[in-house]
Structures are given as structure tokens and as C-alpha cells.
Design a protein around this motif. Structure first.
Motif, mmCIF file in Angstrom:
data_model
loop_
_atom_site.group_PDB
_atom_site.id
_atom_site.type_symbol
_atom_site.label_atom_id
_atom_site.label_comp_id
_atom_site.label_asym_id
_atom_site.label_seq_id
_atom_site.Cartn_x
_atom_site.Cartn_y
_atom_site.Cartn_z
ATOM 1 N N ALA A 1 7.242 2.364 -11.555
ATOM 2 C CA ALA A 1 6.098 3.782 -11.443
ATOM 3 C C ALA A 1 5.577 3.880 -10.462
ATOM 4 C CB ALA A 1 4.981 2.281 -12.105
ATOM 5 N N THR A 2 5.904 5.121 -10.560
ATOM 6 C CA THR A 2 5.142 6.038 -9.125
ATOM 7 C C THR A 2 4.043 5.665 -8.347
ATOM 8 O OG1 THR A 2 4.650 8.370 -10.032
ATOM 9 C CG2 THR A 2 6.866 7.964 -10.085
ATOM 10 N N VAL A 3 3.871 6.298 -7.093
ATOM 11 C CA VAL A 3 3.080 5.745 -6.022
ATOM 12 C C VAL A 3 1.399 6.389 -7.408
ATOM 13 C CG1 VAL A 3 1.534 7.096 -4.206
ATOM 14 C CG2 VAL A 3 3.832 5.499 -3.768
ATOM 15 N N GLU A 4 1.737 8.125 -7.882
ATOM 16 C CA GLU A 4 1.187 8.816 -8.044
ATOM 17 C C GLU A 4 0.683 8.384 -9.345
ATOM 18 O OE1 GLU A 4 3.433 10.931 -5.702
ATOM 19 O OE2 GLU A 4 4.126 10.090 -7.531
ATOM 20 N N GLU A 5 1.707 7.357 -10.132
ATOM 21 C CA GLU A 5 1.183 6.721 -11.656
ATOM 22 C C GLU A 5 0.849 5.327 -10.908
ATOM 23 O OE1 GLU A 5 4.899 7.314 -14.317
ATOM 24 O OE2 GLU A 5 5.823 5.954 -13.458
ATOM 25 N N ILE A 6 0.286 5.007 -10.063
ATOM 26 C CA ILE A 6 -0.554 3.793 -9.461
ATOM 27 C C ILE A 6 -1.462 4.362 -9.253
ATOM 28 C CG2 ILE A 6 -0.671 2.036 -7.924
ATOM 29 C CD1 ILE A 6 2.737 2.140 -7.472
ATOM 30 N N ASP A 7 -2.040 5.704 -8.979
ATOM 31 C CA ASP A 7 -3.148 5.315 -8.111
ATOM 32 C C ASP A 7 -3.761 6.530 -9.523
ATOM 33 O OD1 ASP A 7 -2.833 5.042 -6.263
ATOM 34 O OD2 ASP A 7 -2.576 7.356 -4.773
ATOM 35 N N GLN A 8 -3.287 7.184 -10.545
ATOM 36 C CA GLN A 8 -3.676 7.115 -11.491
ATOM 37 C C GLN A 8 -3.964 5.685 -12.386
ATOM 38 O OE1 GLN A 8 -1.364 9.892 -13.654
ATOM 39 N NE2 GLN A 8 -2.508 11.824 -13.571
ATOM 40 N N LEU A 9 -3.109 5.811 -12.851
ATOM 41 C CA LEU A 9 -3.769 3.839 -14.143
ATOM 42 C C LEU A 9 -4.153 3.398 -13.275
ATOM 43 C CD1 LEU A 9 0.504 4.909 -15.193
ATOM 44 C CD2 LEU A 9 -1.998 5.175 -16.290
ATOM 45 N N ASN A 10 -4.373 2.642 -11.990
ATOM 46 C CA ASN A 10 -4.040 1.462 -11.632
ATOM 47 C C ASN A 10 -2.859 0.609 -11.279
ATOM 48 O OD1 ASN A 10 -4.125 -0.654 -13.180
ATOM 49 N ND2 ASN A 10 -6.558 0.076 -14.182
ATOM 50 N N ILE A 11 -3.307 -0.450 -10.723
ATOM 51 C CA ILE A 11 -1.744 -0.849 -10.068
ATOM 52 C C ILE A 11 -1.775 -2.031 -11.429
ATOM 53 C CG2 ILE A 11 -2.894 -3.321 -8.987
ATOM 54 C CD1 ILE A 11 0.485 -1.877 -8.177
ATOM 55 N N LEU A 12 -2.451 -2.312 -12.244
ATOM 56 C CA LEU A 12 -2.058 -3.769 -13.119
ATOM 57 C C LEU A 12 -1.334 -2.449 -14.319
ATOM 58 C CD1 LEU A 12 -1.876 -5.645 -15.179
ATOM 59 C CD2 LEU A 12 -4.388 -5.299 -15.658
ATOM 60 N N GLN A 13 -1.852 -1.403 -15.145
ATOM 61 C CA GLN A 13 -1.207 -0.547 -16.449
ATOM 62 C C GLN A 13 -0.048 -0.337 -15.725
ATOM 63 O OE1 GLN A 13 -2.593 -0.719 -18.938
ATOM 64 N NE2 GLN A 13 -4.303 -1.987 -18.163
ATOM 65 N N ALA A 14 0.057 0.117 -14.069
ATOM 66 C CA ALA A 14 1.468 1.006 -13.473
ATOM 67 C C ALA A 14 2.375 -0.165 -14.138
ATOM 68 C CB ALA A 14 1.191 1.583 -12.412
ATOM 69 N N THR A 15 1.435 -1.300 -12.996
ATOM 70 C CA THR A 15 2.985 -2.749 -13.324
ATOM 71 C C THR A 15 3.771 -2.474 -14.488
ATOM 72 O OG1 THR A 15 2.231 -3.676 -11.273
ATOM 73 C CG2 THR A 15 3.389 -4.622 -12.564
ATOM 74 N N LEU A 16 2.736 -2.794 -16.005
ATOM 75 C CA LEU A 16 2.667 -3.346 -17.543
ATOM 76 C C LEU A 16 3.898 -1.912 -18.114
ATOM 77 C CD1 LEU A 16 -0.567 -3.976 -18.452
ATOM 78 C CD2 LEU A 16 1.597 -5.734 -18.517
ATOM 79 N N ILE B 1 0.631 -0.977 -0.030
ATOM 80 C CA ILE B 1 -0.072 -0.379 -0.163
ATOM 81 C C ILE B 1 0.799 1.113 0.008
ATOM 82 C CG2 ILE B 1 -2.194 -1.568 0.702
ATOM 83 C CD1 ILE B 1 -1.082 0.079 3.924
ATOM 84 N N ALA B 2 2.252 1.082 -0.091
ATOM 85 C CA ALA B 2 3.159 2.272 -0.540
ATOM 86 C C ALA B 2 4.106 1.702 -0.904
ATOM 87 C CB ALA B 2 3.473 2.208 1.065
ATOM 88 N N GLY B 3 4.550 2.777 -1.870
ATOM 89 C CA GLY B 3 5.613 2.870 -2.613
ATOM 90 C C GLY B 3 5.453 2.115 -3.967
ATOM 91 N N PRO B 4 6.753 2.774 -4.355
ATOM 92 C CA PRO B 4 6.322 2.461 -6.518
ATOM 93 C C PRO B 4 6.630 0.749 -6.051
ATOM 94 C CG PRO B 4 9.302 3.285 -5.685
ATOM 95 C CD PRO B 4 7.592 3.501 -4.289
ATOM 96 N N VAL B 5 6.499 0.623 -7.661
ATOM 97 C CA VAL B 5 6.208 -0.645 -8.600
ATOM 98 C C VAL B 5 7.561 -0.606 -9.021
ATOM 99 C CG1 VAL B 5 5.198 -0.246 -10.085
ATOM 100 C CG2 VAL B 5 4.608 -2.469 -9.185
ATOM 101 N N CYS C 1 0.854 9.508 4.348
ATOM 102 C CA CYS C 1 2.113 10.564 3.780
ATOM 103 C C CYS C 1 1.797 9.711 2.007
ATOM 104 C CB CYS C 1 2.826 10.674 4.191
ATOM 105 S SG CYS C 1 4.075 9.027 4.078
ATOM 106 N N GLU C 2 2.856 11.073 1.792
ATOM 107 C CA GLU C 2 2.956 10.307 -0.038
ATOM 108 C C GLU C 2 3.507 9.946 -0.962
ATOM 109 O OE1 GLU C 2 7.651 13.130 -0.302
ATOM 110 O OE2 GLU C 2 5.483 14.042 -0.011
ATOM 111 N N ILE C 3 3.670 8.686 0.319
ATOM 112 C CA ILE C 3 4.008 7.325 0.054
ATOM 113 C C ILE C 3 2.957 6.305 -0.426
ATOM 114 C CG2 ILE C 3 7.046 7.591 0.268
ATOM 115 C CD1 ILE C 3 5.925 5.854 2.363
ATOM 116 N N HIS C 4 2.305 6.989 0.068
ATOM 117 C CA HIS C 4 0.687 5.657 0.433
ATOM 118 C C HIS C 4 -0.148 5.892 -0.957
ATOM 119 C CE1 HIS C 4 2.221 5.760 4.512
ATOM 120 N NE2 HIS C 4 1.301 4.487 4.229
ATOM 121 N N ARG C 5 -0.859 4.408 -2.069
ATOM 122 C CA ARG C 5 -1.438 4.553 -1.912
ATOM 123 C C ARG C 5 -2.952 4.641 -2.010
ATOM 124 N NH1 ARG C 5 1.480 -1.289 -4.595
ATOM 125 N NH2 ARG C 5 3.900 -0.725 -5.111
#
Length: 192
Positions: free
Chosen positions: A69-84, A19-23, A176-180
Motif C-alpha cells: 500500500a502506497t504512502v498516499e494510501e497510508i495517509d488517506q486510510l491510516n496505517i492499520l487500514q493500509a496494512t489490511l 515514517i517513510a515508504g510503503p507498507v 519529500c514525497e516518500i514521507h508519511r
């Protein structure tokens, strides 16, 4: 006339569940003349062995790259798309263009080379096992760096996964800012 050796790139990720940090993702093309003993899924290796193998992979692979992929990208795209996205970035950063990428799992990112999904590839394909190890060690190092910035969340112990300890610290200290923010345990704390 000898047939040209096909360059197979293994690709895997680390950090989809936290729930925290980049993928993170890694791409590895192994050198068939320098086999690396002991490659397996990073989750099956003790941390010290994983670190030793990561050093060997970085030193002996034909090519390797790590991306995230950043936390912001994960929140924006979703975890699957950020992983890809992280996977695509890793393959694009390789100094050698692979003929084909073998991706752990059931989905492939859009790549400029052919791609094949391999379910359970981190346990059966050495290139993917190597990518698994590099992605995991790179993400763990990043979580230790983030722990130094945010020591109140014990990131050095759980690496951002939603353990009881992390959830308790999250409730105590807040998001904080590192949480998804798109992940349910974090989203619940942000809801009025």
C-alpha cells in the motif's frame, strides 16, 4: 478415501512503524512435501539469512505473493487500514486460492476465504514466518531503490524508521514525497 489437504495461507506485513515508504505484505502457501528449514520471524534473522530464506520460499512454496500500500494510501486510510489493504492484495494475487488465511496479529483483512488472526504467528506458524520474510525482504529492496532516488535521507541504513539519524536528516532536508504525512514526526515539520 484420502482427505484433501487444506491450503493454509500465512500472511504478514513489514513496514508499519516507519515514517517513510510503503507498507508491504506477503501471502505464502507452503508445500508440505518441501519443508523449508529455519523459518522464523524475519526480525529474528540476520539480513543474509533472511535473503537466503526468501529465495528458498520463492522457489519451493506452493504459492506466494507480495503486495503493498502506497504512502498516499497510508495517509488517506491510516496505517492499520493500509496494512489490511496490502494483506488483502497479497492474498488476492496468489495463483492458488487458499482454504483459509492465517494473519499475523489481532486483525484480519476482508478476504474471499476464511481468515484467522494469530497473535505472534510470525514466530509460531511456518506459513506466517515465510510471509514475514518475503514482506521484509521486498520492502527492504524497495527502500534501497528509494535510497538511490533520495540519497540524502540514508534510507539504506534505517529503511524509513524514525531513527535519530533519519529525524535529523528529515529536519535538514525537509519532507519529500516518500514521507508519511500522517505520522507525527513528519506532520510536526509540516505544521506552521
Amino acid at each position: 478415501m484420502r482427505e484433501a489437504v487444506r491450503l493454509i495461507c500465512g500472511v504478514d506485513e513489514a513496514g508499519r512503524g516507519p515514517i517513510a515508504g510503503p507498507v508491504y505484505a506477503a501471502a505464502v502457501i507452503l508445500d508440505p512435501r518441501q519443508p523449508i528449514a529455519g523459518l522464523k520471524d524475519s526480525k529474528l534473522l540476520a539480513p543474509r539469512r533472511r535473503e537466503a530464506l526468501a529465495i528458498a520460499i520463492r522457489g519451493e512454496a506452493h504459492a506466494w505473493a507480495v503486495a503493498s500500500a502506497t504512502v498516499e494510501e497510508i495517509d488517506q486510510l491510516n496505517i492499520l487500514q493500509a496494512t489490511l489493504l496490502a494483506m488483502r492484495r497479497a492474498v488476492e494475487r496468489l495463483e492458488v486460492v487458499p482454504d483459509e488465511a492465517w494473519i499475523d496479529g489481532d486483525r484480519c483483512p476482508r478476504l474471499s476465504c476464511r481468515a484467522r488472526a494469530v497473535i505472534g504467528g510470525d514466530r509460531s506458524v511456518p506459513q506466517i514466518s515465510a510471509a514475514s520474510i518475503l514482506a521484509k525482504t521486498a520492502r527492504d529492496a524497495e527502500m534501497l531503490r528509494l535510497h538511490a532516488q533520495y540519497p540524502g535521507y540514508a534510507l539504506d541504513r534505517h529503511k524509513g524508521y524514525p531513527t535519530p539519524e533519519h529525524l535529523a536528516l528529515l529536519a535538514r532536508h525537509g519532507v519529500c514525497e516518500i514521507h508519511r504525512r500522517s505520522f507525527a514526526p513528519v506532520r510536526r515539520l509540516l505544521s506552521p
